[in-house]
Write a protein that holds these residues in place. Structure first.
Motif, PDB file in Angstrom:
ATOM      1  N   ILE A  92       0.849  -1.194   0.000  1.00  0.00           N
ATOM      2  CA  ILE A  92       0.000   0.000   0.000  1.00  0.00           C
ATOM      3  C   ILE A  92       0.883   1.242   0.000  1.00  0.00           C
ATOM      4  O   ILE A  92       1.747   1.405   0.854  1.00  0.00           O
ATOM      5  N   SER A  93       0.649   2.131  -0.974  1.00  0.00           N
ATOM      6  CA  SER A  93       1.296   3.439  -1.001  1.00  0.00           C
ATOM      7  C   SER A  93       0.195   4.469  -0.758  1.00  0.00           C
ATOM      8  O   SER A  93      -0.832   4.448  -1.435  1.00  0.00           O
ATOM      9  N   TYR A  94       0.407   5.340   0.209  1.00  0.00           N
ATOM     10  CA  TYR A  94      -0.629   6.315   0.557  1.00  0.00           C
ATOM     11  C   TYR A  94      -0.555   7.591  -0.262  1.00  0.00           C
ATOM     12  O   TYR A  94      -1.340   8.499  -0.050  1.00  0.00           O
ATOM     13  N   GLY A  95       0.375   7.660  -1.212  1.00  0.00           N
ATOM     14  CA  GLY A  95       0.495   8.872  -2.014  1.00  0.00           C
ATOM     15  C   GLY A  95       1.193   9.963  -1.224  1.00  0.00           C
ATOM     16  O   GLY A  95       1.609   9.763  -0.093  1.00  0.00           O
ATOM     17  N   GLY A  96       1.350  11.107  -1.830  1.00  0.00           N
ATOM     18  CA  GLY A  96       2.020  12.215  -1.155  1.00  0.00           C
ATOM     19  C   GLY A  96       2.435  13.289  -2.128  1.00  0.00           C
ATOM     20  O   GLY A  96       1.780  13.491  -3.157  1.00  0.00           O
ATOM     21  N   CYS A  97       3.546  13.949  -1.826  1.00  0.00           N
ATOM     22  CA  CYS A  97       4.020  15.066  -2.640  1.00  0.00           C
ATOM     23  C   CYS A  97       5.466  14.831  -3.069  1.00  0.00           C
ATOM     24  O   CYS A  97       6.280  14.348  -2.293  1.00  0.00           O
ATOM     25  N   THR A  98       5.786  15.209  -4.299  1.00  0.00           N
ATOM     26  CA  THR A  98       7.166  15.171  -4.749  1.00  0.00           C
ATOM     27  C   THR A  98       7.867  16.426  -4.242  1.00  0.00           C
ATOM     28  O   THR A  98       7.225  17.357  -3.730  1.00  0.00           O
ATOM     29  N   GLU A  99       9.173  16.492  -4.417  1.00  0.00           N
ATOM     30  CA  GLU A  99       9.926  17.681  -4.007  1.00  0.00           C
ATOM     31  C   GLU A  99       9.504  18.905  -4.805  1.00  0.00           C
ATOM     32  O   GLU A  99       9.700  20.035  -4.370  1.00  0.00           O
ATOM     33  N   ASP A 100       8.930  18.680  -5.978  1.00  0.00           N
ATOM     34  CA  ASP A 100       8.461  19.782  -6.826  1.00  0.00           C
ATOM     35  C   ASP A 100       7.047  20.241  -6.471  1.00  0.00           C
ATOM     36  O   ASP A 100       6.477  21.077  -7.165  1.00  0.00           O
ATOM     37  N   GLY A 101       6.461  19.665  -5.410  1.00  0.00           N
ATOM     38  CA  GLY A 101       5.123  20.073  -4.999  1.00  0.00           C
ATOM     39  C   GLY A 101       4.011  19.415  -5.792  1.00  0.00           C
ATOM     40  O   GLY A 101       2.871  19.872  -5.773  1.00  0.00           O
ATOM     41  N   ILE A 102       4.315  18.332  -6.480  1.00  0.00           N
ATOM     42  CA  ILE A 102       3.310  17.632  -7.280  1.00  0.00           C
ATOM     43  C   ILE A 102       2.771  16.452  -6.479  1.00  0.00           C
ATOM     44  O   ILE A 102       3.527  15.684  -5.878  1.00  0.00           O
ATOM     45  N   VAL A 103       1.443  16.305  -6.486  1.00  0.00           N
ATOM     46  CA  VAL A 103       0.804  15.198  -5.774  1.00  0.00           C
ATOM     47  C   VAL A 103       0.975  13.918  -6.585  1.00  0.00           C
ATOM     48  O   VAL A 103       0.759  13.907  -7.794  1.00  0.00           O
ATOM     49  N   PHE A 106      -7.405   6.701   2.290  1.00  0.00           N
ATOM     50  CA  PHE A 106      -6.303   7.446   1.693  1.00  0.00           C
ATOM     51  C   PHE A 106      -6.523   8.928   1.944  1.00  0.00           C
ATOM     52  O   PHE A 106      -7.539   9.487   1.543  1.00  0.00           O
ATOM     53  N   GLY A 107      -5.593   9.568   2.635  1.00  0.00           N
ATOM     54  CA  GLY A 107      -5.691  10.999   2.917  1.00  0.00           C
ATOM     55  C   GLY A 107      -5.452  11.818   1.664  1.00  0.00           C
ATOM     56  O   GLY A 107      -5.066  11.302   0.617  1.00  0.00           O
ATOM     57  N   THR A 108      -5.709  13.105   1.771  1.00  0.00           N
ATOM     58  CA  THR A 108      -5.469  14.029   0.665  1.00  0.00           C
ATOM     59  C   THR A 108      -4.272  14.895   1.031  1.00  0.00           C
ATOM     60  O   THR A 108      -4.358  15.716   1.945  1.00  0.00           O
ATOM     61  N   PRO A 109      -3.144  14.694   0.351  1.00  0.00           N
ATOM     62  CA  PRO A 109      -1.961  15.485   0.697  1.00  0.00           C
ATOM     63  C   PRO A 109      -2.118  16.947   0.292  1.00  0.00           C
ATOM     64  O   PRO A 109      -2.810  17.265  -0.664  1.00  0.00           O
ATOM     65  N   VAL A 110      -1.500  17.825   1.051  1.00  0.00           N
ATOM     66  CA  VAL A 110      -1.461  19.248   0.727  1.00  0.00           C
ATOM     67  C   VAL A 110      -0.003  19.559   0.427  1.00  0.00           C
ATOM     68  O   VAL A 110       0.844  19.517   1.311  1.00  0.00           O
ATOM     69  N   CYS A 111       0.288  19.830  -0.824  1.00  0.00           N
ATOM     70  CA  CYS A 111       1.673  20.063  -1.240  1.00  0.00           C
ATOM     71  C   CYS A 111       1.992  21.547  -1.235  1.00  0.00           C
ATOM     72  O   CYS A 111       1.160  22.373  -1.618  1.00  0.00           O
ATOM     73  N   GLY A 112       3.217  21.875  -0.832  1.00  0.00           N
ATOM     74  CA  GLY A 112       3.679  23.252  -0.882  1.00  0.00           C
ATOM     75  C   GLY A 112       4.243  23.555  -2.259  1.00  0.00           C
ATOM     76  O   GLY A 112       4.292  22.705  -3.139  1.00  0.00           O
ATOM     77  N   GLU A 113       4.656  24.789  -2.451  1.00  0.00           N
ATOM     78  CA  GLU A 113       5.327  25.160  -3.701  1.00  0.00           C
ATOM     79  C   GLU A 113       6.656  24.410  -3.758  1.00  0.00           C
ATOM     80  O   GLU A 113       7.142  23.916  -2.752  1.00  0.00           O
ATOM     81  N   ALA A 114       7.234  24.371  -4.936  1.00  0.00           N
ATOM     82  CA  ALA A 114       8.530  23.713  -5.073  1.00  0.00           C
ATOM     83  C   ALA A 114       9.517  24.303  -4.068  1.00  0.00           C
ATOM     84  O   ALA A 114       9.612  25.521  -3.936  1.00  0.00           O
ATOM     85  N   GLY A 115      10.196  23.455  -3.329  1.00  0.00           N
ATOM     86  CA  GLY A 115      11.165  23.911  -2.329  1.00  0.00           C
ATOM     87  C   GLY A 115      10.542  24.280  -0.997  1.00  0.00           C
ATOM     88  O   GLY A 115      11.228  24.647  -0.074  1.00  0.00           O
TER      89      GLY A 115
END
Length: 130
Positions: A28-39, A102-111
């Motif tokens: 199971i992968s719960y998803g998330g954010c990349t370092e670039d802020g992409i879900v 599965f939660g809903t990630p909140v991603c920040g801007e890149a960096g």
């Protein structure tokens, strides 16, 4: 005499006797954010075998709930495998279910850090596995 001690552990026998057992396993992968802020989305990975066939009720997507059902094939019965997944076994051990949200990630801007998702709690169990 104060120099020795003993401890007795009762381990119950499996009341169904010897048999063929299989443990459900789902990655199971719960998803998330990349370092670039992409879900990136959550995912499930499992493989149907001659021992267990899986089905999923619900959509594997952020903010959704799914129930995974493992069904033992032939003479196989199910047993707990990965203790962190907390499968619910049927009395006859022919089916097991696992529900995940599965939660809903909140991603920040890149960096910029976003909001981390929290994995489900770990549960350790002891005792017979049959």
């Amino acid at each position: 005499d104060g120099a020795s001690a003993s401890y007795t552990i009762d381990i119950p026998l499996c009341d169904e006797g010897p048999g063929l057992y299989a443990s459900p396993e789902v990655a199971i992968s719960y998803g998330g954010c990349t370092e670039d802020g992409i879900v990136y989305p959550p995912s499930l990975k499992y493989e149907d075998t001659d021992k267990i066939v899986y089905s999923v009720d619900g959509e594997v997507a952020a903010g959704q709930t799914v129930t995974i059902t493992a069904t033992a094939q032939g003479d196989y019965r199910l047993t707990q495998g990965d203790f962190t997944q907390r499968w619910t076994l049927s009395d006859d051990r022919k089916t097991a279910t696992l529900t995940r949200v599965f939660g809903t990630p909140v991603c920040g801007e890149a960096g910029t850090p976003g909001e981390a998702l929290i994995s489900p709690e770990w549960v350790w169990r002891a005792g017979p596995t049959c």
